[in-house]
Design a protein around this motif. Structure first.
Motif, mmCIF file in Angstrom:
data_model
loop_
_atom_site.group_PDB
_atom_site.id
_atom_site.type_symbol
_atom_site.label_atom_id
_atom_site.label_comp_id
_atom_site.label_asym_id
_atom_site.label_seq_id
_atom_site.Cartn_x
_atom_site.Cartn_y
_atom_site.Cartn_z
ATOM 1 N N ASP A 56 0.800 -1.221 0.000
ATOM 2 C CA ASP A 56 0.000 0.000 0.000
ATOM 3 C C ASP A 56 0.831 1.269 0.000
ATOM 4 O O ASP A 56 0.324 2.341 0.285
ATOM 5 N N THR A 60 -2.590 7.001 -1.244
ATOM 6 C CA THR A 60 -2.561 8.234 -0.478
ATOM 7 C C THR A 60 -3.473 8.120 0.731
ATOM 8 O O THR A 60 -4.272 7.200 0.843
ATOM 9 N N GLU A 61 -3.347 9.085 1.613
ATOM 10 C CA GLU A 61 -4.185 9.131 2.809
ATOM 11 C C GLU A 61 -5.650 9.269 2.401
ATOM 12 O O GLU A 61 -5.978 9.970 1.451
ATOM 13 N N VAL A 62 -6.523 8.593 3.118
ATOM 14 C CA VAL A 62 -7.952 8.687 2.832
ATOM 15 C C VAL A 62 -8.502 9.898 3.571
ATOM 16 O O VAL A 62 -8.544 9.930 4.794
ATOM 17 N N ASN A 63 -8.860 10.914 2.797
ATOM 18 C CA ASN A 63 -9.507 12.095 3.361
ATOM 19 C C ASN A 63 -10.405 12.706 2.285
ATOM 20 O O ASN A 63 -10.418 12.255 1.140
ATOM 21 N N ASN A 66 -8.581 14.116 -0.976
ATOM 22 C CA ASN A 66 -8.112 13.096 -1.911
ATOM 23 C C ASN A 66 -9.268 12.341 -2.554
ATOM 24 O O ASN A 66 -9.172 11.908 -3.709
#
Length: 139
Positions: A56, A60-63, A66
């Protein structure tokens, strides 16, 4: 333990025995990985597959930011801006692009009053750009 890397995945052999049935040197059930309890087994079956941690690195960061950009990129893919990774051809799919724009529009409506200013500006800007692009492509 033996590790092999293939396309972002890590394969770890967690067996206690060799192919011939003999115990691996230095590995016993006590020193090897713990087996999950029957209760944990049931939870895993109802909750779905566990997340892999080895491959992974590119995610990218889940926000919210995004997520909106991901949907925007999906719409641009459907406008034909990027080639399909399997066929290496860029193809337009305007109904799919409109569907993605409609998802963003629904997201804006459902999150009204719950977004921070920068999130609201991002969503408004993305929707404006994609809608204008859709009008150009359609006409």
């Amino acid at each position: 333990m033996e590790e092999k890397k293939q396309k972002g995945f890590v394969v770890k052999d967690k067996r206690f025995f060799e192919e011939g049935g003999e115990a691996r040197p230095g590995e016993t059930e006590e020193t090897g990985p713990r087996k999950p309890s029957p209760e944990a087994d049931e939870r895993n079956q109802t909750e779905g597959p566990a997340e892999e941690t080895g491959g992974d690195d590119f995610l990218t960061e889940v926000n919210f930011y995004n997520f909106v950009l991901s949907l925007s990129t999906t719409a641009m893919f459907h406008f034909g801006d990027f080639p399909d990774p399997q066929t290496s051809r860029a193809e337009k799919n305007l109904p799919a692009a409109k569907h993605t724009i409609d998802i963003l529009s629904m997201l804006k409506e459902k999150t009204k009053g719950n977004l921070e200013d920068h999130e609201n500006r991002l969503l408004d800007g993305v929707l404006y750009e994609l809608r204008m692009r859709y009008v150009r492509e359609k006409g």
